[in-house]
Design a protein around this motif. Structure first.
Motif, short mmCIF file in Angstrom:
data_model
loop_
_atom_site.label_atom_id
_atom_site.label_comp_id
_atom_site.label_asym_id
_atom_site.label_seq_id
_atom_site.Cartn_x
_atom_site.Cartn_y
_atom_site.Cartn_z
N ASP A 72 4.66 7.72 -9.91
CA ASP A 72 3.30 7.31 -9.60
C ASP A 72 3.26 5.95 -8.90
O ASP A 72 2.58 5.78 -7.92
CB ASP A 72 2.46 7.25 -10.88
CG ASP A 72 2.40 8.59 -11.58
OD1 ASP A 72 2.36 9.63 -10.87
OD2 ASP A 72 2.41 8.62 -12.81
N ALA A 73 3.98 5.00 -9.44
CA ALA A 73 3.96 3.65 -8.90
C ALA A 73 5.26 2.95 -9.29
O ALA A 73 6.07 3.49 -10.06
CB ALA A 73 2.77 2.88 -9.45
N ASN A 80 6.40 0.94 -11.49
CA ASN A 80 6.19 0.29 -12.78
C ASN A 80 7.20 0.84 -13.79
O ASN A 80 7.93 1.78 -13.50
CB ASN A 80 4.75 0.46 -13.27
CG ASN A 80 4.36 1.92 -13.38
OD1 ASN A 80 5.16 2.76 -13.75
ND2 ASN A 80 3.10 2.21 -13.07
N SER A 129 7.01 4.67 -14.71
CA SER A 129 7.57 5.56 -13.68
C SER A 129 9.09 5.50 -13.67
O SER A 129 9.75 6.51 -13.48
CB SER A 129 7.03 5.19 -12.30
OG SER A 129 5.70 5.64 -12.16
#
Length: 117
Positions: A31-32, A34, A37
């Motif tokens: 997703d991102a 971070n 993820s």
């Protein structure tokens, strides 16, 4: 002509192309940038398999370089530009058009021509 050595020249870009498709499949779960993820990535089967394939390809590349000059062996890495779109068409249903096919034919012809030099 040693078939095992020549096969390694062609299989190496194919393995790398398969790894690229696996990375694309992996990207669906990221997703991102971070920690959550990254944790999902660390247990993603596609990602792990892609890393294993890339590791195997690296070992195979050393084998290839033992038997071929770098300038001749590296020509075959251009086949990844042929294999990746074909595999993405087959497994990801991404489009392939006539210009791609013409370009792929030029790449293959260029590899043949340069290797024969």
């Amino acid at each position: 002509m040693d078939i095992a050595k020549d096969a390694a020249l062609i299989m190496l870009p194919l393995v790398i192309a398969i790894g690229q498709v696996l990375f694309k499949l992996t990207s669906r779960d990221v997703d991102a940038a971070n920690m959550a993820s990254l944790m999902k990535l660390s247990v993603n089967g596609y990602f792990i398999l892609a890393l294993v394939l890339y590791g195997a390809a690296t070992v195979a590349w050393v084998y290839v370089l033992r038997h071929f000059p770098l300038n001749k062996a590296y020509l075959f890495m251009g086949l990844t530009f042929v294999f990746v779109p074909l595999l993405s068409y087959l497994f990801l249903k991404e489009p392939v058009n006539i210009r791609y096919l013409a370009g792929a034919a030029f790449i293959i012809f260029g590899i043949w021509l340069a290797r024969a030099a």
